[in-house]
Each structure stands twice: as C-alpha cells, then as structure tokens.
Write a protein that holds these residues in place. Structure first.
Motif, PDB file in Angstrom:
ATOM      1  N   GLU A 108       0.720  -1.332  -0.266  1.00 30.96           N
ATOM      2  CA  GLU A 108      -0.102  -0.279   0.001  1.00 30.96           C
ATOM      3  C   GLU A 108       0.520   1.408   0.193  1.00 30.96           C
ATOM      4  N   SER A 109       2.536   1.714  -0.431  1.00 32.19           N
ATOM      5  CA  SER A 109       3.132   2.886  -0.233  1.00 32.19           C
ATOM      6  C   SER A 109       2.425   3.403  -1.066  1.00 32.19           C
ATOM      7  N   ALA A 110       1.368   3.468  -2.172  1.00 33.84           N
ATOM      8  CA  ALA A 110       1.096   4.161  -2.941  1.00 33.84           C
ATOM      9  C   ALA A 110      -0.049   5.207  -2.659  1.00 33.84           C
ATOM     10  N   VAL A 111      -0.295   4.282  -1.714  1.00 33.89           N
ATOM     11  CA  VAL A 111      -1.611   5.725  -0.426  1.00 33.89           C
ATOM     12  C   VAL A 111      -0.921   6.300   0.428  1.00 33.89           C
ATOM     13  N   ILE A 112      -0.230   5.257   1.151  1.00 37.65           N
ATOM     14  CA  ILE A 112       0.735   5.829   1.963  1.00 37.65           C
ATOM     15  C   ILE A 112       1.358   6.951   1.212  1.00 37.65           C
ATOM     16  N   LEU A 113       1.886   7.097   0.254  1.00 36.34           N
ATOM     17  CA  LEU A 113       2.829   8.229  -0.391  1.00 36.34           C
ATOM     18  C   LEU A 113       2.355   8.886  -0.548  1.00 36.34           C
ATOM     19  N   GLU A 114       0.601   8.811  -0.390  1.00 37.30           N
ATOM     20  CA  GLU A 114      -0.020   9.718  -1.435  1.00 37.30           C
ATOM     21  C   GLU A 114      -0.449  10.597   0.224  1.00 37.30           C
ATOM     22  N   ALA A 115      -0.939  10.403   1.117  1.00 37.25           N
ATOM     23  CA  ALA A 115      -0.808  10.987   2.593  1.00 37.25           C
ATOM     24  C   ALA A 115      -0.022  12.432   3.089  1.00 37.25           C
ATOM     25  N   ASN A 116       0.935  11.120   2.160  1.00 40.91           N
ATOM     26  CA  ASN A 116       2.520  12.071   3.010  1.00 40.91           C
ATOM     27  C   ASN A 116       2.874  13.323   2.045  1.00 40.91           C
ATOM     28  N   ALA A 117       1.990  13.473   1.046  1.00 37.88           N
ATOM     29  CA  ALA A 117       2.389  14.470   0.719  1.00 37.88           C
ATOM     30  C   ALA A 117       1.503  15.640   0.165  1.00 37.88           C
ATOM     31  N   LYS A 118       0.191  14.966   1.630  1.00 35.34           N
ATOM     32  CA  LYS A 118      -0.790  15.986   2.181  1.00 35.34           C
ATOM     33  C   LYS A 118      -0.075  17.075   2.877  1.00 35.34           C
ATOM     34  N   ASP A 119       0.828  15.631   3.751  1.00 33.05           N
ATOM     35  CA  ASP A 119       1.902  16.424   4.843  1.00 33.05           C
ATOM     36  C   ASP A 119       2.780  17.531   5.080  1.00 33.05           C
ATOM     37  N   LEU A 120       3.553  16.578   3.358  1.00 34.22           N
ATOM     38  CA  LEU A 120       4.424  18.036   3.262  1.00 34.22           C
ATOM     39  C   LEU A 120       3.785  19.394   2.426  1.00 34.22           C
ATOM     40  N   GLU A 121       3.183  18.932   1.841  1.00 33.89           N
ATOM     41  CA  GLU A 121       2.248  19.799   1.101  1.00 33.89           C
ATOM     42  C   GLU A 121       2.081  21.332   2.185  1.00 33.89           C
ATOM     43  N   ARG A 122       1.053  20.938   3.284  1.00 32.70           N
ATOM     44  CA  ARG A 122       0.833  21.518   4.722  1.00 32.70           C
ATOM     45  C   ARG A 122       2.434  22.281   4.916  1.00 32.70           C
ATOM     46  N   GLY A 123       3.253  21.115   5.100  1.00 29.74           N
ATOM     47  CA  GLY A 123       4.171  21.797   5.769  1.00 29.74           C
ATOM     48  C   GLY A 123       4.996  23.019   5.643  1.00 29.74           C
ATOM     49  N   ARG A 124       4.808  22.671   4.273  1.00 32.03           N
ATOM     50  CA  ARG A 124       6.164  24.395   2.968  1.00 32.03           C
ATOM     51  C   ARG A 124       4.903  24.630   3.477  1.00 32.03           C
ATOM     52  N   ARG A 125       3.192  25.303   2.945  1.00 30.60           N
ATOM     53  CA  ARG A 125       2.525  26.013   3.064  1.00 30.60           C
ATOM     54  C   ARG A 125       3.058  26.698   4.150  1.00 30.60           C
ATOM     55  N   ASP A 126       3.006  25.891   5.569  1.00 24.49           N
ATOM     56  CA  ASP A 126       2.873  26.522   6.526  1.00 24.49           C
ATOM     57  C   ASP A 126       4.357  26.488   7.389  1.00 24.49           C
ATOM     58  N   GLY A 127       5.300  26.781   6.693  1.00 22.31           N
ATOM     59  CA  GLY A 127       6.783  27.228   6.671  1.00 22.31           C
ATOM     60  C   GLY A 127       7.506  26.083   7.172  1.00 22.31           C
ATOM     61  N   THR A 128       7.855  25.086   7.229  1.00 22.24           N
ATOM     62  CA  THR A 128       7.776  24.028   8.204  1.00 22.24           C
ATOM     63  C   THR A 128       9.479  23.939   7.565  1.00 22.24           C
ATOM     64  N   SER A 129      10.715  24.045   8.917  1.00 26.05           N
ATOM     65  CA  SER A 129      11.662  23.862   8.556  1.00 26.05           C
ATOM     66  C   SER A 129      11.753  22.545   7.316  1.00 26.05           C
ATOM     67  N   GLU A 130      13.246  22.865   6.817  1.00 29.62           N
ATOM     68  CA  GLU A 130      13.544  21.899   5.661  1.00 29.62           C
ATOM     69  C   GLU A 130      14.188  20.472   6.604  1.00 29.62           C
ATOM     70  N   SER A 131      14.904  20.840   7.500  1.00 31.97           N
ATOM     71  CA  SER A 131      16.097  19.302   8.628  1.00 31.97           C
ATOM     72  C   SER A 131      13.525  18.676   8.330  1.00 31.97           C
ATOM     73  N   LEU A 132      13.091  19.280   9.338  1.00 32.97           N
ATOM     74  CA  LEU A 132      11.686  18.508  10.163  1.00 32.97           C
ATOM     75  C   LEU A 132      11.175  17.793   8.494  1.00 32.97           C
ATOM     76  N   LEU A 133      10.744  18.686   7.167  1.00 37.82           N
ATOM     77  CA  LEU A 133      10.638  17.455   5.535  1.00 37.82           C
ATOM     78  C   LEU A 133      11.190  16.884   5.809  1.00 37.82           C
ATOM     79  N   ASP A 134      12.426  17.078   6.250  1.00 33.65           N
ATOM     80  CA  ASP A 134      13.430  16.128   5.869  1.00 33.65           C
ATOM     81  C   ASP A 134      13.263  14.740   6.404  1.00 33.65           C
ATOM     82  N   ARG A 135      12.668  14.834   7.539  1.00 30.31           N
ATOM     83  CA  ARG A 135      11.688  13.926   8.737  1.00 30.31           C
ATOM     84  C   ARG A 135      10.963  13.454   8.859  1.00 30.31           C
ATOM     85  N   LEU A 136      10.131  14.054   8.348  1.00 28.58           N
ATOM     86  CA  LEU A 136       8.756  13.256   8.070  1.00 28.58           C
ATOM     87  C   LEU A 136       8.504  12.893   6.757  1.00 28.58           C
ATOM     88  N   ALA A 137       9.541  12.988   5.126  1.00 29.03           N
ATOM     89  CA  ALA A 137       9.107  12.562   4.578  1.00 29.03           C
ATOM     90  C   ALA A 137       9.820  10.673   3.526  1.00 29.03           C
TER      91      ALA A 137
END
Lengths: 415, 415
Positions: free
Chosen positions: B40-69
């Motif tokens: 089910e990697s595809a489903v998980i990656l799709e959800a993860n993309a949403k988190d990353l997108e919101r993180g970027r919008r909210d100005g999350t630091s690159e190092s945090l985004l890296d841990r989240l990705a």
C-alpha cells in the motif's frame, strides 16, 4: 534554602562518597546502627513517650497509637531487622551482561544504586530504620519524610543512627530526615527532580494518591490492596475455608489480606452458609450481594462502595457469581493489582485465572497473605509495588538499584 | 466520551485478548503488517504528500520536512524494521525465577506485557510503525499520539496496519492512533491512570518536559543528550581525534552525539589547536572557554548557555579543565545522564571516570555514538532511557515488559 531542598542536596552530595564503599563497610555501618539503637534505647523511648503523650492529647486512635508505640522489645526487633539486612547479598556491582561486539567494543551492564531515594510515610518509627538500612545496603542516600505524629521518635532514632554512621565509612549525610511537618514540605519534596531519583510512598490511600498525582520525580507506587479470593465450583472446601479465614482474619490491617470473597453460585449453594458461620464466629462482619444474602440471610448488605473499600479490619464483602468470567470481570473492575486468588481443583480454570488476572501476585490454592518479601524468600522489603514499571510485588534490595552500561574500547568509532 | 479516552479504553479492552497470543501469531501479524506497508505504499505516499504540502505552506524547516518525508525506499526500510522485530526473541512468558518454599508453596516470577503503552512523539512517521511493531511483539496494546504535522501519513499507515491485523490473530483494536491534534488531547492522555500503564515521550526537550511535569501515569523519560568527551592528559591523540570527530560529526542531530569537549590543560596545550583545525575543516563551529581561546584564538566564545545546550548540529563547546575532578564536576552540573566518555591511556583515571560518572552509558576510548539498541546488540529500540527506574539506556523489547508472581499451593496458609 528550604529545609527540604537543603537536606536533599546534602543527600545528593553524599552519593558521591557512596560509590566507593565496599560491602564490608556498609555491613559494618549497619551493625553499628543496630548496636546503637539498643544502647540508646532509653533516649529513643523518652522521645517516643512525648509522641505518644501528644497523640493521646490530640485524640489519636488506639490502633495508630499502637503502631507508633515503641518498647524495648520492639526496638530489639527493629535492630534485629537491620542485622538481617547485613546477611542479604549486596545488590550493587553485579555484572548483569557482558558482550564484546564484532568491532571489539566491550559492553558490560552492571547494577548501581539508584542515587537518592525519598520515602514518604506515616507514623511508624520502624519504617525509619528499615528504610535507612535497606537504602544504605543498596548504596543509596535516603531522604525520609515520616508522619508528624512520630516526629520526636524519628528525630531521636536518626540522631542515634547519625552518631553510629559518624563512626563508620558511610557518610552520615547519606541519611536525612525532613522535620518540617507541614504539607508544603511534602509538596516541595515531590518536585525535586535532579536531586531525588525516586520517591516511594508508604501509607494509606490518600498519602499514596497525593504522591502519585503531584510528584514529578519518578514514583514507585506501593499499595492499596483490595484482594479477592474466588471459590470456584470445583473448590475443595477443606482447602477453601482455611484459605479464606487466614486471608481475612490472620492480620486484617495489612494490604495482602482479603477484602472481597467471590463465590461460584453452585459452590455457594453447597458451602457458603457454613463458611459464613465460621467467619462470623471469628468476629468477621459479612456484607453480601443479594444472591449471597438469600443463602445467608443474616449477612449485611454490600453496596457499590463495599467493592471499592480496603477495610483493613474484620469486615468481608461477599459476592456470588455465575462463574469464572464474572469473577474475572469483578476483579478487573475493583482489583488494585495486588494479590488475587482462585481456589479450585480444576487445572484449566486455575491456569486461566493465573494468566488473565492482572496483578503483582496471582494465587492458586493458597492464602494471599504470603505476598511479602520474607515469605517469598527475598528478605526484607521496602514495600509492595502495585505498579508495573521497575518492580512489581514485594520489593527487596534489587528494587533499589538501577543499571549502567560500561563501554570500553580502543578507539572504536561508528561507521 | 472523548476520542482519547475512547481509544485508550479500546486498547485496554484489547489487552484481554493479547494474553493468549502465541509468539507465532504475533510474528505472523508483524509479517502481514510489513507486507501491507509495501503493497500500500502508494496510498501512504499520497497521504505523506499532503503533510509535506501543508508543511511547506506553513513554512516548516527543511530538516523537519526531511524527517517527515517518505519515499518508496524509506517505506521499504520501515517495513524491513518490522521484519527484524520478527527475529527478536519474544520477551514475554519468560521464567525469571522459580522457588519452592519450605512450606511447599511454588513461586514463579514470569515476564508479562506492560498492558497499554502510550507513545507521544513528533513528526516522524517511522516511529508510528516501529512503536506499533515493538509493542505488538511484546504483547502490549499501544496508543500513539504523533505530531500533527504527520497526521495524514500516520492515519494512512495505521489504516494499512489495521487492515493487516484484521487478517491476523492480533486484535486490530490493540493499535490506536489519537487524531486530535490539540494540546488538550495530550494533556488528557497524560492523566489516564487505570487505562494506560506507561507513557513514553519521544522528541525534543519541550515535549519530554511537558510529559514529565504533567503526567500522572508512570513515564519512562527518554532523552536529551548533552554528551561530553573528556580528553585526559594521557589521551592518545591517534585515538582521541577520531573519537571526537566521530561523536560530533557523524550524525550531529541525534542524542548520543557530542556537545561539549572537555580537555585536560596539558593535553590542550599540546593538541587542541590541531584537533580544532580538523573540526573546523569538517564544518564544525567551535565555542570555547577563555583558556581554550588562548590556545585557539579563532574559536568563538562559549557562554553559560552553551554548556546547557544540546545543539543537535555542527556546533561544539570546548572547555579546558585542570584535570579529572573538574571534568567530573562539569559533567555533574551539565550532563543529562545519557552518554559520557573519557579518552585516556591511564587505567586508574579511566576506572574512576567509569565509576563516578552517573550516566546510562559511560565510555572509555570509544565514541558515544554507540549508545543505541542495534549497536549494543539488543536489536530495535523504543527509545533511550535517561532515567534510572525500570530501564536505563537503549530500551529494547524487555523494557516493554513487567513481571508477575504466580503462586501455587495446595492449601497453604500463613502462620
């Protein structure tokens, strides 16, 4: 600096000198302390008399006065307790694991003292000596905060033990007594992270709950015991009756005594009336559920409150259940994770009970009164833990230790 | 009922079914979970993309985004982690002690699951899987409360694992994710005594301190690591330099990396300039005490704040000391009881350091980076404990167990 912080700091400072002590030095100090308690009995008894006099003036109950009271025989018993600690193995410095990794790194896991142990307790002067002795043997400094009703006794006992320690290799500062008797001194103690490594409350429910709710220092919960015994359909009455009677009557004030009897309805129909009669003869007040009362009409009525009460006296609540499942449900709802017993000749139900009941000690065909460091063969105990972290059940000297990894190499770095 | 209480209750309820599971059933569930994460990697990656997108919008630091990705390779690594747990021995049901007392009472001490484990952590989706796997293998139900930044990823991962569990003997309800992202949901979790058996915080200082200060449920403190390495007068520079460089540079963001270098003044006079030069070349910013700066003038100035800081990046504070005593004093004042190292060829001073430093792991001539469950040979870890109760240092599966006394007799009563 407040008295509490000052004394905790002194105890912490003393731990620096505790690391280098040998088992022999600690044992010598214990022997000196035991001798001094006997030699200075008169001073201790004089102080104890002041506590008792104030207690009587304040209308303290007879049972509390009895726990507070010392006499030469009790002091001799307390000193003997210290001497027994000498014979217990030193729990520190044990090699618990020794591995050499493929890269040549040697990793040893050894037992070490916790550091500074704080004990918050009520008006039992024997706890002052027991706790001091167990902490000393395990290489810990100790901060004692006893009940104010025993303050004069505790001060005298501590002075005698300090004097003994001053003639030993163990720093007298490793033993500290908080004398402030206000609630604020306990509250302050509970939050001394960095100075205290653990707090062990010993006493009644309200004392323990206060410590659990307000401490930020790690706590070992000791406990309340609402202990149950379940008489299964296939219990042997020749075993069941003595177990129930022993668990309820032998020493009702302690935490491993029986509070609620659960009885299978078929067993109850055959045997409850006779057992109830025996208990009544021994002075036990019975409070039963509706079903139990149809079988034993003279029984009092148990309310919801009864199932939640650690009586600590000759009162027993009785519930007739439809079988093991209902017994397990009752214990899940009202048990305090202390000691729980099934009496049955049916191996399968015994095994299920022993597996599914979540408690420090689970019994099959024996009295719950055995939950005790001495009875388990572990020697003196600092309390009975009813929590799951660190130690569970009777806590002997090993419960007063932590571990440390000692890693030795010749230049290893991580790739 | 709130989401938090509801899910904790479901987890507690699930523990009733966990007792009867065999090791094989638990391993089968772990394998199903690992397979499902890959499938089910595809489903998980799709959800993860949403988190990353919101993180970027909210100005999350690159190092945090890296841990989240997440990416397919990371998901494969996470699934592989679950498979490794299959190979670890089952920590429950072990017979730790077996005594028969003179009265015939048989007392066995066995390892049992803790019950319900709650994990409060930050935005690393791999923790969701690791924690679920370790808790399952040790027979515990788990309540996860991850950072809101990873919520979509965590929901997707949990859904996949729930689906896998529904095809196994392990109850899916044993795995619970708190979705409320407000602070109140954490506060509520911290006080669920009776439903939770332990809370393990994993994350930065403020997360851990909040849990420690407000929890009434027992906590295992995991840790902050302000780790020191002391270069003794008799350190061998051929060993010392690689150890310091490895401990600081190899992975500066983790808790076992070096934050403060302590150097004997004579060693510093001979070797500090060269070591500092090497560190500078590797991109490390140095902040020194006055003495260190006379030897290495280009070094920045260390303030009191530096000694108390876990940088987690390529910054190193440096203090030149008069000898072992001053080094020990500094560690006592600023250490966090995690990992501390001495580099020396002098056996006596090594022994004193290893004995007197109060930390989960003490090192002689090796990098502190080895404080890790895998490196110690214990397999996967749920965190590194910096407290003294229950578990200290890397916590593997045994740290997720408690014990239980099983007492069997044939009618024994206490005399």
């Amino acid at each position: 600096m407040s008295e509490v912080r000052d004394k905790a700091s002194r105890a912490k400072q003393a731990t620096r000198l505790m690391n280098g002590l040998t088992t022999e030095q600690k044992n010598e100090a214990l022997a000196l302390m035991a001798d001094a308690l006997i030699a200075e009995s008169a001073v201790i008894l004089e102080a104890n008399a002041k506590d008792l006099e104030r207690g009587r003036r304040d209308g303290t109950s007879e049972s509390l006065l009895d726990r507070l009271a010392l006499n030469p025989k009790r002091i001799a018993g307390i000193a003997e307790g210290l001497r027994q600690i000498i014979d217990l193995p030193d729990p520190t410095g044990l090699l618990l694991d020794d591995t050499t990794r493929p890269n040549g790194l040697n990793i040893r896991k050894i037992s070490v003292p916790l550091g500074v142990v704080a004990i918050v307790y009520e008006a039992r002067p024997n706890v002052t000596v027991d706790a001091a002795g167990l902490c000393l043997k395990s290489g810990n400094a100790v901060v004692l905060r006893g009940g104010s009703a025993a303050l004069e006794s505790n001060k005298a006992i501590i002075a005698v033990m300090h004097d003994a320690l001053s003639r030993s290799a163990v720093p007298a500062e490793s033993l500290q007594l908080i004398e402030s008797s206000d609630r604020a001194s306990v509250d302050e103690l509970l939050k001394l992270n960095g100075l205290l490594d653990v707090i062990i409350p010993r006493g009644g429910r309200s004392l323990i709950q206060n410590v659990l709710k307000n401490a930020t220092v790690p706590v070992i919960e000791t406990g309340e015991g609402i202990c149950h015994t379940y008489l299964d359909d296939e219990a042997d009455p020749a075993i069941a009756d003595p177990i129930v009677i022993n668990a309820k009557v032998q020493r009702p004030s302690v935490c491993n005594s029986l509070e609620t009897l659960l009885v299978h309805e078929r067993y109850a129909a055959r045997h409850l009336a006779e057992l109830a009669g025996k208990l009544k003869e021994l002075g036990v007040e019975l409070r039963g559920c509706a079903k139990s009362r149809t079988l034993v009409p003279w029984m009092g009525e148990a309310t919801e409150e009864d199932w939640r009460t650690e009586y600590g006296e000759l009162i027993l609540s009785v519930k007739t259940v439809s079988g093991l499942d209902e017994a397990l449900d009752h214990i899940r709802e009202y048990g305090t994770f202390h000691s729980e017993c099934i009496v049955t000749e049916h191996a399968g139900r015994a095994a299920q009970f022993l597996r599914d009941v979540d408690a420090a000690a689970v019994y099959h065909n024996a009295s719950t009164r055995f939950t005790d460091g001495f009875e388990f063969g572990y020697g003196a105990e600092i309390g009975i833990s009813t929590q799951k972290l660190h130690a569970r059940g009777p806590m002997g000297l090993p419960a007063l230790t932590s571990t440390k990894f000692i890693v030795q190499g010749n230049g290893q770095i991580r790739g």
